[in-house]
Design a protein around this motif. Sequence first.
Motif, PDB file in Angstrom:
ATOM      1  N   PRO A 272     -37.096 -29.577  24.568  1.00  0.00           N
ATOM      2  CA  PRO A 272     -35.672 -29.423  24.911  1.00  0.00           C
ATOM      3  C   PRO A 272     -35.456 -28.712  26.247  1.00  0.00           C
ATOM      4  O   PRO A 272     -34.610 -29.139  27.042  1.00  0.00           O
ATOM      5  N   ALA A 275     -36.111 -31.032  28.993  1.00  0.00           N
ATOM      6  CA  ALA A 275     -35.085 -32.080  29.048  1.00  0.00           C
ATOM      7  C   ALA A 275     -33.897 -31.599  29.882  1.00  0.00           C
ATOM      8  O   ALA A 275     -33.336 -32.361  30.683  1.00  0.00           O
ATOM      9  N   THR A 289     -31.859 -39.387  23.727  1.00  0.00           N
ATOM     10  CA  THR A 289     -32.441 -38.907  22.466  1.00  0.00           C
ATOM     11  C   THR A 289     -32.350 -40.001  21.411  1.00  0.00           C
ATOM     12  O   THR A 289     -31.429 -40.828  21.427  1.00  0.00           O
ATOM     13  N   PHE A 345     -33.846 -25.455  20.404  1.00  0.00           N
ATOM     14  CA  PHE A 345     -33.542 -26.882  20.549  1.00  0.00           C
ATOM     15  C   PHE A 345     -32.244 -27.178  21.297  1.00  0.00           C
ATOM     16  O   PHE A 345     -32.101 -28.258  21.853  1.00  0.00           O
ATOM     17  N   GLU A 347     -28.980 -28.697  22.010  1.00  0.00           N
ATOM     18  CA  GLU A 347     -28.268 -29.867  21.464  1.00  0.00           C
ATOM     19  C   GLU A 347     -29.201 -30.888  20.824  1.00  0.00           C
ATOM     20  O   GLU A 347     -28.750 -31.927  20.339  1.00  0.00           O
ATOM     21  N   PHE A 348     -30.512 -30.603  20.838  1.00  0.00           N
ATOM     22  CA  PHE A 348     -31.462 -31.642  20.417  1.00  0.00           C
ATOM     23  C   PHE A 348     -31.952 -31.501  18.968  1.00  0.00           C
ATOM     24  O   PHE A 348     -33.013 -32.007  18.617  1.00  0.00           O
ATOM     25  N   ASP A 531     -34.524 -34.301  17.163  1.00  0.00           N
ATOM     26  CA  ASP A 531     -34.377 -35.548  17.929  1.00  0.00           C
ATOM     27  C   ASP A 531     -35.642 -35.811  18.735  1.00  0.00           C
ATOM     28  O   ASP A 531     -36.285 -34.867  19.191  1.00  0.00           O
ATOM     29  N   ILE A 533     -36.839 -36.692  22.146  1.00  0.00           N
ATOM     30  CA  ILE A 533     -36.248 -36.738  23.493  1.00  0.00           C
ATOM     31  C   ILE A 533     -37.120 -37.618  24.374  1.00  0.00           C
ATOM     32  O   ILE A 533     -38.324 -37.399  24.502  1.00  0.00           O
TER      33      ILE A 533
END
Lengths: 561, 311
Positions: A272, A275, A289, A345, A347-348, A531, A533
């Motif tokens: 994350p 990302a 994602t 994490f 938003e993931f 998720d 990514i």
Amino acid sequence: MKKFFIFILLSILLSLIFFSCKDKAEITHPKISDEKLFIAIKNDVDFFNPLYSNDIVSGLINDLIFSSLTYSEFNSDSGKLIYYPNLANRWKIDKDKRSITYFLKTNLKWSDGEKFSASDVYYSYFLYTHPDVMSVRQDVERFFIHDKNGRVDYKKSFVVLNDSTIIFNFSEEVEDPLFVTGLPILPEHIFRKIPLKEIFNHEVNFNPIGIGPYKLENYSRQQQIVLIKNDSSYFDKIPFIKKLIFKVISDYNSRLNQLKKGEIDFVTDVNPADAEILKRDFSNIKVETIAGRDYDYIGWSNIDHNLYRKSNGKIIQPHPLFGKKEFRLAISMAINRKEIIDGYFGEFAELAESPISPIFGEFLNTSLETLEYNPEEAKKFLARNGWQDSDGDRILDKDGKPFRFKLTLASGKPHREFTATIIKKNLAKIGIDVEIEILETSLFFNNLFEKKLDAWIAGWTVPLNLDLEAFWGSDLNKNFFNVCSYQNPEVDKIFLKLRETKSIEEKRNLIHRFQEILQKDQPVTFLYWIDNIIAYNKKLKNTKFNPIAYTNRIWEWYIEK
Amino acid sequence: MILFLVSVIFFMVYLLPGEPFQQYYSPKLGNELAEQIKSKFGFDKPIPIQFLNWIKNVLQGDFGYSIVYKRPVGSLLTDSILVTLSISLIAFLFQILISIPLGLFLLKNSGKKIDLIIDKLALIIYSAPSFVVAIVLIYFGSIVLKIFPSSQMTSYNFYELSFIDKLFDLIHHLTLPVLTLTITSVSFSIRYLRESLINVSNEDFVIALRANGIPENTIRKKHILPNALISYITILGLEIGSLLSKTLITETVFSLPGMGKLMVTSIFTRDYPVIIACVMISGFMVIIGNLIADILIARFNPKFSYEAVSQ
């Protein structure tokens, strides 16, 4: 009159040319460069053979070389798989779902030029289900008709009517016949020559002859897998991208650096934090994602595993610390799962309340209340049960024994190490002393399956068909993956009914009830859904990722000039 | 010696908790398939019987079958050892070619600023783990200058190239790994060589040579260097033995399919046949390395020659 006929003839001819070109025009994109795509993979392929391939990377690559009768996509709205024609043109499912007839495409050829026919389908399923072959997918045999010796009756189960028609007959009603018959098809003319017991370590496992959108052009162990588009097999799925080069790069930082440098076009499993950096600082890289079906959990020994092991599974008693569901619930309430998500994490990831991922749509019980972080309530519960800090060392104790346990996890998973640290901190607040133990992966799983752990952090992937008995069924001998030794007769009844039910609505209700029970019982503390990514170069276009596999519909991807 | 080593390793490996068959556990089949595969390859038999079978097979040139790589161990080893030897031997050669002139240079400039700078730099590089050197080289060679690839042994289209192009492609890809190994080896050996050269240069016979007016350059090359090389050769001998372990990190960082990487992966995945075969090869390399060092020492130092010992 003659001129009129010539005019009509010309019109027909022109319209024929126009319509015949139309299909081609649809698949020829003006901006496409017939190029190569570099995809980073973290491990090498185990087998180029779906009989044995057993990890995610191998599965993805084998799906590009071999094809199934249908290809499927996961629909997150309905939580179900949707099937499209692939090697089969169409199919007919029997009313009582005890058989399915496939009508195969007749113009397909294997990558070595041999013609594809129904006998390939027959022989593939013969191989998958024959015990001598030792396929990792041999469990599919349970759906088919067996003879009196308990072996699959091949003649009754797989009936070849002609070169393009095959019938699969099941021993009883099958909920999703397309799923059961959706295994990749193998070339009979290749495998027929190899004795069944020798397939496992035969060279054929690294020289695949397939009928997928791509074929293997070059394989260099631990280095790369080069796939080239297979013009000879499909007429409706010819990929735009000529070559896919899967580079084996085991080091995560190397994968990321090469993406930034442009040496690699496509990377999965991005952290994350990285990302966010890629999104912010690299305008040529796109981050997407795929909502996952992987969750992490804290496993609690529901039974006394020491006693269970010593008695060879004969004595089953509740675990002295984690045996009571109220107790597990109290500890779960003392863990701030949101802090873990926010801290690592962002938003993931999202909170998990049960083993049903949000991607399963209607099967997710949305009426379940989020288990809120409430350390005070947890503390009160423990106090009511006699756990108090009698000696002032800030650790609860009862009958002279401090509330202390070991939380074990496998090495090499930074997010789980972070999670363990937060759990230790959270539980210390209510007077529980947690010792974090990080074991080498192989040793961790050895101890997990041998039921040597009291509490641990691990993760599971939810099967697409939501067949969860292996993880939660009470029969501990049969359900090898029920590592926390959870036992609940009501859950067993639900699994039984799920096998029998024909109604989707009933299935949904049963799965909802299953989630309610699990949330109340807290056999494990469900932490979060993670998720996947994906980061890729923006020159790659028309990507549509599906939870089933990121390479789904890869033949539609193209590289913009 | 090798047999003893392998026997110990064989039993130690089998005593390790964990096993390579976990990859075959599945929710539907449990450990059923894992048990089938164990039985197919004879891993369900008592360990002493497995050991005897293994010895019997090795004597016939069969190292068994890799449970993780799904290949005969012999072919895995052949592929991997070629990679490891190619990078480590080139680096080894460069190390000798760089260390000796650099040692003489440092001796000539002993006590000067340049001597101190190189000595401290060598100490810093030697103290740093080799992956740091690799990352620094990747940063400059691959990210800043964009000259060398940061991983893999060959280009994706290597199999399509002509022989000459293949050779250039290999050189292009192996430059950074070889440089990593060379720099770390030189940083280690140069400090020994420098120390040895300085010690020899202070010995009485060197002072006597200087007093007789023999040119300093001749003294350094013909008298100091041959004497100082004896300890250096001992170190080189030990280095041959540790080639496998030294390449380990480099192979991992640069994604090279060598012996080091093979060994580490097989240890983590408990791929017993591969671990044992790797240890055996490693043992051979240590013995051969020491043998070469002994021969060279005897060649350079008459005190250790066979004739001298027998007198």
